[in-house]
Design an enzyme around this catalytic site. Sequence first.
Site, PDB file in Angstrom:
ATOM      1  CG  ASP A  28      -5.491  -8.744   1.856  1.00  0.00           C
ATOM      2  OD1 ASP A  28      -5.636  -8.869   3.086  1.00  0.00           O
ATOM      3  OD2 ASP A  28      -4.701  -7.938   1.337  1.00  0.00           O
ATOM      4  CG  ASN A  44      -0.291   0.067   2.531  1.00  0.00           C
ATOM      5  OD1 ASN A  44       0.864   0.467   2.630  1.00  0.00           O
ATOM      6  ND2 ASN A  44      -0.992  -0.323   3.567  1.00  0.00           N
TER       7      ASN A  44
END
Lengths: 366, 366, 366
Positions: free
Chosen positions: A241, A47
């Site tokens: 996820d 991320n």
Amino acid sequence: MRCFRPRRAADEVDKLVKRPLVSGDVREGGESSTSQLSRIMRPDDANIMGNVHGGTILKMIEEAGCIIGTRHCNTQNGDRCLAALVRVEKTEFLSPVFIGEVAHVTAEITYTSKHSLEVQVQVMAENILTGAMKLSNKAALWYVPVSLKNVDKIMEVPPIKYASAEQAEEGKKRYEAQKLERLETKTRIKDVVSPPSNPEDPTKEQHTVGFSQSSLIHLVGPSDCTLHDCVHGGVTMKLMDEVAGIVAARHCNTNIVTASVDVINFHRTIKKGCVVTVTGHLTFVSNKSMEIEVIVDASPLMETEKGKYHAVSAYFIFISLDKYNRTLPVPPLKIEGEEQQRSFEEGKARYLQNKAKRLAEKERQQ
Amino acid sequence: MRCFRPRRAADEVDKLVKRPLVSGDVREGGESSTSQLSRIMRPDDANIMGNVHGGTILKMIEEAGCIIGTRHCNTQNGDRCLAALVRVEKTEFLSPVFIGEVAHVTAEITYTSKHSLEVQVQVMAENILTGAMKLSNKAALWYVPVSLKNVDKIMEVPPIKYASAEQAEEGKKRYEAQKLERLETKTRIKDVVSPPSNPEDPTKEQHTVGFSQSSLIHLVGPSDCTLHDCVHGGVTMKLMDEVAGIVAARHCNTNIVTASVDVINFHRTIKKGCVVTVTGHLTFVSNKSMEIEVIVDASPLMETEKGKYHAVSAYFIFISLDKYNRTLPVPPLKIEGEEQQRSFEEGKARYLQNKAKRLAEKERQQ
Amino acid sequence: MRCFRPRRAADEVDKLVKRPLVSGDVREGGESSTSQLSRIMRPDDANIMGNVHGGTILKMIEEAGCIIGTRHCNTQNGDRCLAALVRVEKTEFLSPVFIGEVAHVTAEITYTSKHSLEVQVQVMAENILTGAMKLSNKAALWYVPVSLKNVDKIMEVPPIKYASAEQAEEGKKRYEAQKLERLETKTRIKDVVSPPSNPEDPTKEQHTVGFSQSSLIHLVGPSDCTLHDCVHGGVTMKLMDEVAGIVAARHCNTNIVTASVDVINFHRTIKKGCVVTVTGHLTFVSNKSMEIEVIVDASPLMETEKGKYHAVSAYFIFISLDKYNRTLPVPPLKIEGEEQQRSFEEGKARYLQNKAKRLAEKERQQ
């Protein structure tokens, strides 16, 4: 002079897994073989805070399991076959992995029944600049060998030799336990109802279930598939996820990471050319964690909505982190209606049960 | 009963490399460490005949070399550093690798000088269905450790211990030989001249059409295609946008973004196995925008150039942004010749028409 | 106060499409369905300033259109079919999208003729940390259903029901307008001439150096780079192999594979944000192999061409294979001019030297 960091790291691995694993080779005892995947973590695996997605790790775990399972099941005569993932046991993410680190995934076959096999996997993250090595993840996966000629034909699994009668006995217990559970969920999954249409409902108040509920759609492509033209279990887990991460980020507006994933059962395979819809919503929130139920529906692109079916479902636990990677408190969940209340209570029961288990394990280790 | 394929495969590796390699661990002798990467080959790694690209293998080889080199060079005090590749020795591809096989890449440090190290790498391809294992590749790479704080600072390399004086001696010979060769090519490379029909013609003046004109080639792979084995329209548009972006960036030398795309007509489909050539050039420049015409040609790879045809063409409008995402003025376009003048006038007409449309719409909405 | 952006954004959606959109579901009225894709924007989707490429958005738009179009056209009896894109109307990028944002792409069928359908798509970008939602894009696409059994057979499109006669009328107008335009461009496209400095010069004779000479451009992205923000050597080698493969395929029109790579020296590193130009041309051809010289130039995107420099160069050897992976003879190379002759002789010397080396090694091993 030469320094011993690599050795130290290897020692740590030894300590952590008790039994030393030797990659791509047959173990000294001669019983079970292992498989190892390693890869540098890239920006696309993480991320924007640099935390590698839990989904990236889950995908690597499944690839290692698929390799070792397929290799083992083809060590006999008969149809060539592929190991198809049918179940992943509860998985905990013990420490975050970062961009630039090398993830080492080691898989070992730990039990075989007549038609299925258990693979235990562990993930170590190595910082190649400092030599630091940490255990990121341990997982157990169940596979069945499926004939390449006929996708509906389950092949037999060649038995492994166990180091001790005790080891075989423990494996059998795990096998029986998961078999029972899979049967139960198989009946239950028929009742699963897709959440009511639009995930981004604009009328929803912040911190309600409806506010953070999210879904994504993915068209299955060639790179998502096995030689069978079925979607890799790891690809599905990565999508799950991703959705769970969006739900968690919408609820907290902070940097969030996967803390653990509850048991995932893969009841039906997803074929090439399907449209996959992955939907996630919060079911329970504790002081420092969020439980998100994720449901995967699949429908062949060429068919009407009637072809749609539930493929997989699971609970993901996420936590919220500050910029020093310390856990932050999570805003409470605003419950609306009886059904959400019931889900919340069930989630709370799972949460308390897991907490009790962890405590018991800690005590056992001391 | 259990069969011994994995062992057989490992035996083969042993035979081939003489000394058995143990992954992620210090070797029995205790001197040199090794690193191993493994991965299943996917459709994206191969051509349409299923042969894995040499480039995919080279990339894995370099990743393995970078990991082991960086790990080794950080086993001492001083700045943290990265191993930067400076040379790859002649590499042979001994046998083809196919989709679905597992490539095992093993790297080992075989020589260290004061400021560089040699890594030897070998690639084994394993067919996990048959257990067959074959040597695909052997390579030798030279790295230097570069400080993370200061890219121009080369660090010292911690010495490795050699199994024998002979081994050290041979390594030194390889080191001296490559050092000499690198010096030679360094002087020679200044004479290398780009081939004549290079799209970036050095004789072109800045801000002319020819100066920023660009083209790219893309070999259609399985992931670009629909179930029909035709290229997804979206894939083609992405390539067009990429070329237009390069043209715009070359004209302005700033951060540029797509502002709009004119109508795109897809007259002919592009099939799997085609080579796609995408060419872009500036047709018109206003005060704050650039119009780029993009043309897509396709030709089947296995046929003569006669099969080449125009597949798609379109106009892309780009704008230039500063670091706060505010629009910047665009340098004027230097027109050369009548044809460019005519294109410019036509572009100007489209620009004025669009401007008028936008204004009319704005008024209508008020 | 919390911001009501998501709500406002949804209001905007309402305004834009009049009727509320329901994700992945059939509308209450039962006639027309919508489809939604969502995905987090990753580093590979954007340029080095963090702006998501227009091409990434266009690709998602087309995927959403293809899903809804294909799904709709298969709601009747007859051959299974795929919706093939034939036209995209003018598209405006209203606001930039950034890495870490979630792009929501919503598609709806807005008109059907006998053999084509119009899909209207809009893209909202959501910042999941702040909750901010902005309209990034609106597009209209035209598809025709193509039979999976026979790519040349266009199927009929099941009609949709319109909310009002007015809506049907407006759709028909758009349909007629684009039909006319497509016919016009179809005649015009025959006149389109490839721009002059296109590397695939049509005036070149087959089997000359100029005929197969190729080059590609690559914009360095975050995933290509090390922690130093320099391009991984392996990434460069993969690009070099790709160009060499295109040259070889153009020369032979067969399945070609990398046989070996000569020494590669990396004299200068390539930094993040550079444009890399990789050019390849044949230097020598033996009976069964081709030698291709590949040159890599790099220039910082934000600077003038003066910053351009030679980064790497190398020789790749390719061979041609039949469908049983046996080597095929290679067409001879037509040499033009003294310089090509000199390169050819040098290549021949390298070829003979390597051959002698291989023979010597073989004898040594026996």
